[in-house]
Design a protein around this motif. Structure first.
Motif, PDB file in Angstrom:
ATOM      1  N   ARG A  16       0.826  -1.219   0.000  1.00  8.27           N
ATOM      2  CA  ARG A  16       0.000   0.000   0.000  1.00  8.27           C
ATOM      3  C   ARG A  16       0.856   1.263   0.000  1.00  8.27           C
ATOM      4  N   TYR A  17       1.960   1.239   0.723  1.00  5.15           N
ATOM      5  CA  TYR A  17       2.847   2.403   0.850  1.00  5.15           C
ATOM      6  C   TYR A  17       4.273   1.957   0.529  1.00  5.15           C
ATOM      7  N   PRO A  18       4.697   2.099  -0.712  1.00  4.49           N
ATOM      8  CA  PRO A  18       6.007   1.587  -1.126  1.00  4.49           C
ATOM      9  C   PRO A  18       7.199   2.228  -0.398  1.00  4.49           C
ATOM     10  N   THR A  19       7.044   3.476   0.031  1.00  2.00           N
ATOM     11  CA  THR A  19       8.151   4.133   0.732  1.00  2.00           C
ATOM     12  C   THR A  19       7.683   4.644   2.080  1.00  2.00           C
ATOM     13  N   ARG A  20       8.637   4.876   2.935  1.00  5.96           N
ATOM     14  CA  ARG A  20       8.331   5.445   4.254  1.00  5.96           C
ATOM     15  C   ARG A  20       7.671   6.803   4.095  1.00  5.96           C
ATOM     16  N   ALA A  21       8.141   7.594   3.141  1.00 10.10           N
ATOM     17  CA  ALA A  21       7.564   8.921   2.901  1.00 10.10           C
ATOM     18  C   ALA A  21       6.087   8.814   2.522  1.00 10.10           C
ATOM     19  N   ASP A  22       5.735   7.817   1.709  1.00  7.30           N
ATOM     20  CA  ASP A  22       4.331   7.611   1.342  1.00  7.30           C
ATOM     21  C   ASP A  22       3.485   7.321   2.575  1.00  7.30           C
ATOM     22  N   LEU A  23       4.002   6.489   3.444  1.00  8.58           N
ATOM     23  CA  LEU A  23       3.290   6.129   4.668  1.00  8.58           C
ATOM     24  C   LEU A  23       3.129   7.339   5.585  1.00  8.58           C
ATOM     25  N   VAL A  24       4.194   8.074   5.779  1.00 11.67           N
ATOM     26  CA  VAL A  24       4.149   9.248   6.664  1.00 11.67           C
ATOM     27  C   VAL A  24       3.164  10.276   6.118  1.00 11.67           C
ATOM     28  N   ARG A  25       3.185  10.492   4.801  1.00  6.81           N
ATOM     29  CA  ARG A  25       2.236  11.437   4.193  1.00  6.81           C
ATOM     30  C   ARG A  25       0.793  10.994   4.430  1.00  6.81           C
ATOM     31  N   ALA A  26       0.528   9.712   4.279  1.00  7.20           N
ATOM     32  CA  ALA A  26      -0.832   9.195   4.472  1.00  7.20           C
ATOM     33  C   ALA A  26      -1.284   9.354   5.921  1.00  7.20           C
ATOM     34  N   VAL A  27      -0.399   9.051   6.860  1.00  4.79           N
ATOM     35  CA  VAL A  27      -0.730   9.180   8.283  1.00  4.79           C
ATOM     36  C   VAL A  27      -0.961  10.646   8.635  1.00  4.79           C
ATOM     37  N   ALA A  28      -0.086  11.519   8.160  1.00  9.97           N
ATOM     38  CA  ALA A  28      -0.221  12.956   8.440  1.00  9.97           C
ATOM     39  C   ALA A  28      -1.498  13.508   7.828  1.00  9.97           C
ATOM     40  N   SER A  29      -1.807  13.092   6.618  1.00 15.02           N
ATOM     41  CA  SER A  29      -3.013  13.565   5.950  1.00 15.02           C
ATOM     42  C   SER A  29      -4.268  13.150   6.719  1.00 15.02           C
ATOM     43  N   GLU A  30      -4.288  11.899   7.182  1.00 11.60           N
ATOM     44  CA  GLU A  30      -5.445  11.438   7.958  1.00 11.60           C
ATOM     45  C   GLU A  30      -5.566  12.220   9.270  1.00 11.60           C
ATOM     46  N   ALA A  31      -4.449  12.457   9.918  1.00 12.53           N
ATOM     47  CA  ALA A  31      -4.473  13.199  11.184  1.00 12.53           C
ATOM     48  C   ALA A  31      -4.990  14.620  10.968  1.00 12.53           C
ATOM     49  N   LEU A  32      -4.514  15.277   9.920  1.00 13.28           N
ATOM     50  CA  LEU A  32      -4.979  16.633   9.629  1.00 13.28           C
ATOM     51  C   LEU A  32      -6.463  16.650   9.295  1.00 13.28           C
ATOM     52  N   ASP A  33      -6.928  15.653   8.573  1.00  9.14           N
ATOM     53  CA  ASP A  33      -8.358  15.556   8.261  1.00  9.14           C
ATOM     54  C   ASP A  33      -9.188  15.400   9.530  1.00  9.14           C
ATOM     55  N   LEU A  34      -8.715  14.568  10.453  1.00  9.04           N
ATOM     56  CA  LEU A  34      -9.434  14.368  11.721  1.00  9.04           C
ATOM     57  C   LEU A  34      -9.503  15.661  12.536  1.00  9.04           C
ATOM     58  N   VAL A  35      -8.393  16.366  12.614  1.00 10.55           N
ATOM     59  CA  VAL A  35      -8.356  17.621  13.368  1.00 10.55           C
ATOM     60  C   VAL A  35      -9.242  18.665  12.693  1.00 10.55           C
ATOM     61  N   ASP A  36      -9.154  18.773  11.374  1.00 15.15           N
ATOM     62  CA  ASP A  36      -9.983  19.726  10.636  1.00 15.15           C
ATOM     63  C   ASP A  36     -11.460  19.452  10.855  1.00 15.15           C
ATOM     64  N   GLU A  37     -11.839  18.177  10.792  1.00 13.18           N
ATOM     65  CA  GLU A  37     -13.235  17.805  11.010  1.00 13.18           C
ATOM     66  C   GLU A  37     -13.689  18.170  12.428  1.00 13.18           C
ATOM     67  N   ALA A  38     -12.831  17.924  13.399  1.00 10.48           N
ATOM     68  CA  ALA A  38     -13.181  18.245  14.788  1.00 10.48           C
ATOM     69  C   ALA A  38     -13.357  19.743  14.975  1.00 10.48           C
ATOM     70  N   ILE A  39     -12.450  20.525  14.412  1.00 11.54           N
ATOM     71  CA  ILE A  39     -12.510  21.978  14.580  1.00 11.54           C
ATOM     72  C   ILE A  39     -13.693  22.565  13.824  1.00 11.54           C
ATOM     73  N   SER A  40     -13.947  22.078  12.639  1.00  9.75           N
ATOM     74  CA  SER A  40     -15.039  22.639  11.841  1.00  9.75           C
ATOM     75  C   SER A  40     -16.406  22.363  12.457  1.00  9.75           C
ATOM     76  N   GLY A  41     -16.481  21.409  13.353  1.00  8.05           N
ATOM     77  CA  GLY A  41     -17.742  21.107  14.018  1.00  8.05           C
ATOM     78  C   GLY A  41     -18.014  21.965  15.244  1.00  8.05           C
ATOM     79  N   VAL A  42     -17.119  22.919  15.513  1.00  9.58           N
ATOM     80  CA  VAL A  42     -17.268  23.766  16.692  1.00  9.58           C
ATOM     81  C   VAL A  42     -17.719  25.162  16.269  1.00  9.58           C
ATOM     82  N   ASP A  43     -18.706  25.705  16.957  1.00 12.20           N
ATOM     83  CA  ASP A  43     -19.143  27.078  16.714  1.00 12.20           C
ATOM     84  C   ASP A  43     -18.241  27.997  17.530  1.00 12.20           C
ATOM     85  N   LEU A  44     -17.278  28.612  16.865  1.00 14.42           N
ATOM     86  CA  LEU A  44     -16.281  29.426  17.567  1.00 14.42           C
ATOM     87  C   LEU A  44     -16.856  30.727  18.116  1.00 14.42           C
ATOM     88  N   GLY A  45     -18.079  31.049  17.764  1.00 13.57           N
ATOM     89  CA  GLY A  45     -18.708  32.268  18.253  1.00 13.57           C
ATOM     90  C   GLY A  45     -19.439  32.092  19.573  1.00 13.57           C
TER      91      GLY A  45
END
Length: 78
Positions: A16-45
């Motif tokens: 699935r991830y031929p290089t370490r860089a591919d794996l790290v990018r995938a993990v980082a991307s998923e983490a950023l998506d999770l954080v973005d989803e969590a933050i976007s669900g909050v009414d900051l006002g």
């Protein structure tokens, strides 16, 4: 480390991830998506925005901690 956490063998991981860089990018991307989803669900006002952020972000800790790397986390907290 990642294959143990994912519960898959080395061969499966490398298919699935031929290089370490591919794996790290995938993990980082998923983490950023999770954080973005969590933050976007909050009414900051609202008065309880910080409480909402904490309630949504703290449970993500174990899922996103691998992205900061143990060396980075140790140096920032020291």
């Amino acid at each position: 480390m990642y294959r143990c956490a994912a519960g898959v063998g080395r061969t499966t991981l490398h298919k699935r991830y031929p290089t370490r860089a591919d794996l790290v990018r995938a993990v980082a991307s998923e983490a950023l998506d999770l954080v973005d989803e969590a933050i976007s669900g909050v009414d900051l006002g609202t008065d309880d925005a910080v409480d909402q952020l904490i309630a949504r972000l703290v449970p993500l800790g174990p899922r996103v901690e691998s992205c900061c790397g143990s060396r980075t986390c140790r140096t920032t907290s020291a």
